[in-house]
Design a protein around this motif. Structure first.
Motif: not given
Ligand code: SAM
Length: 231
Positions: A40-42, A50-53, A57-61, A90-99
């Motif tokens: 993905e593009r940074l 930022y990472r482009e989502w 490639r990702s159904k949540i996006a 899951i890596s994008h969720l990991s960026d989102i779900i910080q705590s």
């Protein structure tokens, strides 16, 4: 420094957007600076990476671009992710779900090896080598209540797998999001018939399908169901 103007998504926390409404691009803030997971593009914007989502490639996006009514994301979610594969979504969720925390279940050893390589420096992902059809087998790895189950396993009995995990782990007010791939269930039946059949299985077991989002534009023969326990 990029010329792209990145702004907050109006609804989803820690999700970012750029561009006009009809050509929206999604991003998450990269918690592991400089590291890509799937090419993905940074983008560096005002000192933040930022990472482009990618919705292809990702159904949540794809779901987020489908503008669902339900806001299923929060910074402190405890999430069970079924079908983690090599770590794209899951890596994008990991960026989102910080705590919060994400338990990622995957049964293919090769994908699990890639998942471990891709996400070892993300402290909020707990990878679990396990089979989502048998939720009791990974219960010793899960030590919090679950607010949110996301399932993308592309198996013939998708609704039953989701139900057995919800019955085992999901809080009463939790949310299930399930990607239904009609071709994995029956390639001869019409997709719409299969989607109805899966909804009925969920509803007969005491769950309500709150919304159904068609993501065919990004993933052929897929819809996403947002589901809650009926009260
Ligand atoms: C479509 S891919 C998931 C892609 C991933 N959700 C993403 O967006 O990055 C489906 C994954 O589910 C896994 N899978 C299928 N059946 C499973 C099961 N019963 N238990 C655990 N993982 C399973 C497959 O090995 C595959 O990696």
């Amino acid at each position: 420094m990029s010329k792209i103007e990145i702004r907050n998504h109006p609804k989803f926390p820690n999700v970012f957007i750029s561009g006009p409404q009809d050509k929206l691009k999604l991003y998450t803030k990269n918690v592991v600076i400089g590291k890509r997971i799937y090419g993905e593009r940074l983008i560096n914007h005002r000192g933040i990476e930022y990472r482009e989502w990618d919705p292809f490639r990702s159904k949540i996006a794809a779901l987020i671009l489908g503008n669902p009514m339900t806001n299923f994301l929060a910074e402190n979610l405890k999430c069970l992710y079924l079908g983690a594969s090599s770590g794209t979504s899951i890596s994008h969720l990991s960026d989102i779900i910080q705590s919060g925390i994400i338990y990622g279940v995957e049964f293919a050893e090769r994908s699990m090896r890639q998942l471990l390589q891709n996400t070892s420096d993300r402290t909020n992902i707990i990878p679990i080598l396990g089979d989502a059809r048998f939720p009791e087998e990974y219960s010793r790895n899960i030590f919090t209540e679950i607010d949110f189950i996301y399932q993308d396993v592309a198996q013939p009995n998708q609704a039953e797998i989701a139900l057995s995990n919800c019955n085992y782990y999901l809080k009463d007010d939790g949310i299930l999001i399930i990607a239904i791939k009609s071709q994995s269930i029956d390639s001869l039946q019409k997709s719409e018939h299969i989607y109805d059949q899966e909804k009925k299985i969920l509803e007969k077991s005491g769950y309500s399908v709150i919304e159904s989002v068609n993501i065919h534009k990004y993933a052929a023969n897929h819809i996403i169901l947002v589901v809650k326990k009926s009260i």
